[in-house]
Write a protein that holds these residues in place. Structure first.
Motif, PDB file in Angstrom:
ATOM      1  N   PRO A 130       0.102  -6.067  16.337  1.00 48.14           N
ATOM      2  CA  PRO A 130      -0.471  -5.243  15.824  1.00 48.14           C
ATOM      3  C   PRO A 130      -0.818  -5.716  14.847  1.00 48.14           C
ATOM      4  N   GLU A 131      -1.343  -6.608  13.408  1.00 44.31           N
ATOM      5  CA  GLU A 131      -1.014  -7.312  12.764  1.00 44.31           C
ATOM      6  C   GLU A 131      -2.812  -6.294  11.830  1.00 44.31           C
ATOM      7  N   ALA A 132      -3.155  -5.659  10.638  1.00 43.84           N
ATOM      8  CA  ALA A 132      -4.317  -5.729  10.722  1.00 43.84           C
ATOM      9  C   ALA A 132      -3.776  -6.363   8.680  1.00 43.84           C
ATOM     10  N   ILE A 133      -4.878  -5.711   7.919  1.00 42.39           N
ATOM     11  CA  ILE A 133      -5.541  -6.963   6.760  1.00 42.39           C
ATOM     12  C   ILE A 133      -6.038  -5.239   6.334  1.00 42.39           C
ATOM     13  N   LEU A 134      -5.580  -4.237   4.992  1.00 40.16           N
ATOM     14  CA  LEU A 134      -6.234  -3.949   4.173  1.00 40.16           C
ATOM     15  C   LEU A 134      -7.009  -3.879   3.502  1.00 40.16           C
ATOM     16  N   ILE A 135      -8.270  -3.559   2.990  1.00 41.10           N
ATOM     17  CA  ILE A 135      -9.513  -3.705   1.776  1.00 41.10           C
ATOM     18  C   ILE A 135      -8.744  -2.447   1.075  1.00 41.10           C
ATOM     19  N   ARG A 136      -8.972  -3.255  -0.286  1.00 38.29           N
ATOM     20  CA  ARG A 136      -8.501  -2.842  -1.399  1.00 38.29           C
ATOM     21  C   ARG A 136      -9.454  -2.889  -1.879  1.00 38.29           C
ATOM     22  N   ALA A 137     -10.724  -3.389  -2.114  1.00 35.44           N
ATOM     23  CA  ALA A 137     -11.789  -3.541  -2.889  1.00 35.44           C
ATOM     24  C   ALA A 137     -12.662  -4.234  -2.819  1.00 35.44           C
ATOM     25  N   VAL A 138     -13.918  -3.870  -3.162  1.00 37.17           N
ATOM     26  CA  VAL A 138     -14.615  -4.521  -3.313  1.00 37.17           C
ATOM     27  C   VAL A 138     -16.420  -4.511  -4.503  1.00 37.17           C
ATOM     28  N   ILE A 188       4.131  -0.041  -2.236  1.00 39.52           N
ATOM     29  CA  ILE A 188       4.804   0.006  -1.049  1.00 39.52           C
ATOM     30  C   ILE A 188       6.945  -0.509  -1.709  1.00 39.52           C
ATOM     31  N   GLU A 189       6.594   0.245  -2.942  1.00 41.24           N
ATOM     32  CA  GLU A 189       8.092   0.267  -3.836  1.00 41.24           C
ATOM     33  C   GLU A 189       8.829   0.892  -2.151  1.00 41.24           C
ATOM     34  N   ASN A 190       8.822   1.346  -1.749  1.00 45.87           N
ATOM     35  CA  ASN A 190      10.189   1.544  -1.341  1.00 45.87           C
ATOM     36  C   ASN A 190      10.353   1.455   0.702  1.00 45.87           C
ATOM     37  N   THR A 191       9.458   0.148   0.346  1.00 48.70           N
ATOM     38  CA  THR A 191      10.198  -1.253   1.777  1.00 48.70           C
ATOM     39  C   THR A 191      10.944  -2.120   1.315  1.00 48.70           C
ATOM     40  N   GLY A 192      12.491  -2.435   0.963  1.00 51.74           N
ATOM     41  CA  GLY A 192      12.888  -3.047   1.251  1.00 51.74           C
ATOM     42  C   GLY A 192      12.825  -4.484   0.435  1.00 51.74           C
ATOM     43  N   GLU A 193      13.309  -5.500   1.318  1.00 52.14           N
ATOM     44  CA  GLU A 193      11.928  -6.759   1.566  1.00 52.14           C
ATOM     45  C   GLU A 193      10.726  -7.290   1.075  1.00 52.14           C
ATOM     46  N   ALA A 194      10.581  -5.642   1.874  1.00 52.86           N
ATOM     47  CA  ALA A 194       8.782  -5.862   2.948  1.00 52.86           C
ATOM     48  C   ALA A 194       7.863  -5.790   0.970  1.00 52.86           C
ATOM     49  N   ARG A 195       8.419  -5.592   0.176  1.00 52.94           N
ATOM     50  CA  ARG A 195       7.635  -5.574  -1.208  1.00 52.94           C
ATOM     51  C   ARG A 195       7.150  -6.446  -1.933  1.00 52.94           C
ATOM     52  N   ASP A 196       7.807  -7.770  -2.094  1.00 53.67           N
ATOM     53  CA  ASP A 196       8.181  -8.973  -2.205  1.00 53.67           C
ATOM     54  C   ASP A 196       7.067  -9.731  -1.518  1.00 53.67           C
ATOM     55  N   TYR A 197       6.812  -9.590  -0.560  1.00 48.82           N
ATOM     56  CA  TYR A 197       5.939 -11.135   0.128  1.00 48.82           C
ATOM     57  C   TYR A 197       5.101 -10.791  -0.772  1.00 48.82           C
ATOM     58  N   PRO A 229       5.313  -6.439  13.610  1.00 52.08           N
ATOM     59  CA  PRO A 229       6.357  -5.367  13.921  1.00 52.08           C
ATOM     60  C   PRO A 229       7.534  -6.242  12.686  1.00 52.08           C
ATOM     61  N   ALA A 230       7.528  -7.659  12.349  1.00 53.06           N
ATOM     62  CA  ALA A 230       8.514  -7.873  11.486  1.00 53.06           C
ATOM     63  C   ALA A 230       8.116  -7.192   9.746  1.00 53.06           C
ATOM     64  N   ASP A 231       6.760  -6.864   9.740  1.00 55.58           N
ATOM     65  CA  ASP A 231       6.362  -6.217   8.363  1.00 55.58           C
ATOM     66  C   ASP A 231       7.181  -5.146   8.143  1.00 55.58           C
ATOM     67  N   ARG A 232       8.391  -4.480   7.277  1.00 56.75           N
ATOM     68  CA  ARG A 232       8.647  -3.038   7.215  1.00 56.75           C
ATOM     69  C   ARG A 232       7.707  -1.531   6.376  1.00 56.75           C
ATOM     70  N   ALA A 233       6.687  -2.871   5.562  1.00 57.38           N
ATOM     71  CA  ALA A 233       5.644  -2.189   4.933  1.00 57.38           C
ATOM     72  C   ALA A 233       4.416  -1.126   5.997  1.00 57.38           C
ATOM     73  N   ALA A 234       4.259  -1.950   7.353  1.00 57.63           N
ATOM     74  CA  ALA A 234       3.444  -1.628   8.477  1.00 57.63           C
ATOM     75  C   ALA A 234       3.388  -0.691   8.719  1.00 57.63           C
ATOM     76  N   HIS A 235       2.312  -0.359   9.427  1.00 58.90           N
ATOM     77  CA  HIS A 235       2.645   1.603   9.797  1.00 58.90           C
ATOM     78  C   HIS A 235       3.764   0.777  11.479  1.00 58.90           C
ATOM     79  N   SER A 236       3.051  -0.696  12.084  1.00 56.44           N
ATOM     80  CA  SER A 236       3.666  -1.044  13.319  1.00 56.44           C
ATOM     81  C   SER A 236       4.587  -1.619  13.187  1.00 56.44           C
ATOM     82  N   PHE A 237       5.594  -0.928  12.292  1.00 50.94           N
ATOM     83  CA  PHE A 237       6.777  -2.002  12.222  1.00 50.94           C
ATOM     84  C   PHE A 237       7.625  -1.425  12.827  1.00 50.94           C
ATOM     85  N   GLY A 238       8.421  -3.280  13.315  1.00 53.24           N
ATOM     86  CA  GLY A 238       9.023  -2.687  14.641  1.00 53.24           C
ATOM     87  C   GLY A 238       8.259  -1.944  16.208  1.00 53.24           C
ATOM     88  N   ASN A 239       7.213  -2.556  15.700  1.00 54.22           N
ATOM     89  CA  ASN A 239       6.746  -2.189  17.332  1.00 54.22           C
ATOM     90  C   ASN A 239       6.331  -1.030  17.475  1.00 54.22           C
TER      91      ASN A 239
END
Length: 203
Positions: free
Chosen positions: A97-105, A174-183, A50-60
């Motif tokens: 609604p939190e999740a972790i993206l697997i980016r590389a193996v 996730i360049e277009n997600t405001g402050e969330a991109r810096d987390y 909910p608190a992460d603008r870059a997440a699909h579940s932003f704002g619940n």
DNA sequence: GTCTAGATGGCCT
DNA sequence: GGCCATCTAGACA
């Protein structure tokens, strides 16, 4: 495939940022009719709901697609990005609604399968990106909603946690997600040669 | 029903 | 470094 030991449910029930790091070094295993392909997870990104603008579940936001993020930790969340499939590990409690993206193996077993699925590419480019690794391992949209403790898609014990060093930094793409991109919610195995490459190196 | 943007990758210049 | 493939979920009418 009895030598693979799936991580227990309790493994997925740790805090998301902690789980994102704990997943590093674990083995991602996919069974298909053609055989088994697996790789060690070397890069992850946390999406904090909910608190992460870059997440699909932003704002619940709860929709057909994000529904699984509200589910049990350790569930499989697959997502279509343009022509590619991305795979996430659902984390946190039911209703959170939190999740972790697997980016590389890093390729482990089934390398000839991966080579067939990634024709003409060097070994390094089989799995060094979120869309690439799903193709190399054979992960599909119908893996959505399954659980990582059961086949055909599982996460198993891999490297010892003290055998590598973890680094962290801002997430990618996730360049277009405001402050969330810096987390600094991206984690990777320092020095590993199968890490995804940066999309926009802009600070 | 229609329109748009996107947690990417690959190929072109 | 830039452009585009290709498609679904989500927003809006």
């Amino acid at each position: 495939m009895n030598h693979y030991v799936p991580m227990p449910q309790s493994f997925y029930e740790q805090p998301t940022l902690q789980l994102a790091q704990a997943l590093l070094g674990c083995l991602l295993v996919k069974e298909t009719e053609e055989g088994v392909a697996s790789g060690y997870i070397v890069e992850t990104e946390a999406y904090m709901g909910p608190a992460d603008r870059a997440a699909h579940s932003f704002g619940n936001r709860r929709t057909k697609r994000t529904e699984i993020m509200f589910g049990k930790a350790g569930s499989v969340y697959t997502y279509t990005m343009h022509t590619h499939i991305l795979v996430n590990v659902v984390s946190s409690d039911v209703g959170s609604p939190e999740a972790i993206l697997i980016r590389a193996v890093e390729p482990f077993e089934g390398t000839s399968l991966m080579e067939n699925r990634r024709p003409g590419r060097s070994r390094k480019e089989w799995t060094n990106g979120p869309g690439k690794l799903t193709k190399a391992l054979g992960i599909q949209m119908n893996d959505y909603g399954h659980h990582f403790t059961a086949s055909p898609l599982t996460i198993c014990e891999g490297w010892e946690q003290d055998s590598f060093h973890i680094s962290s930094g801002p997430r990618i793409g996730i360049e277009n997600t405001g402050e969330a991109r810096d987390y600094p919610w991206r984690y990777w195995v320092e020095g590993n040669s199968y890490l995804s490459k940066m999309r926009s190196p802009t600070t």
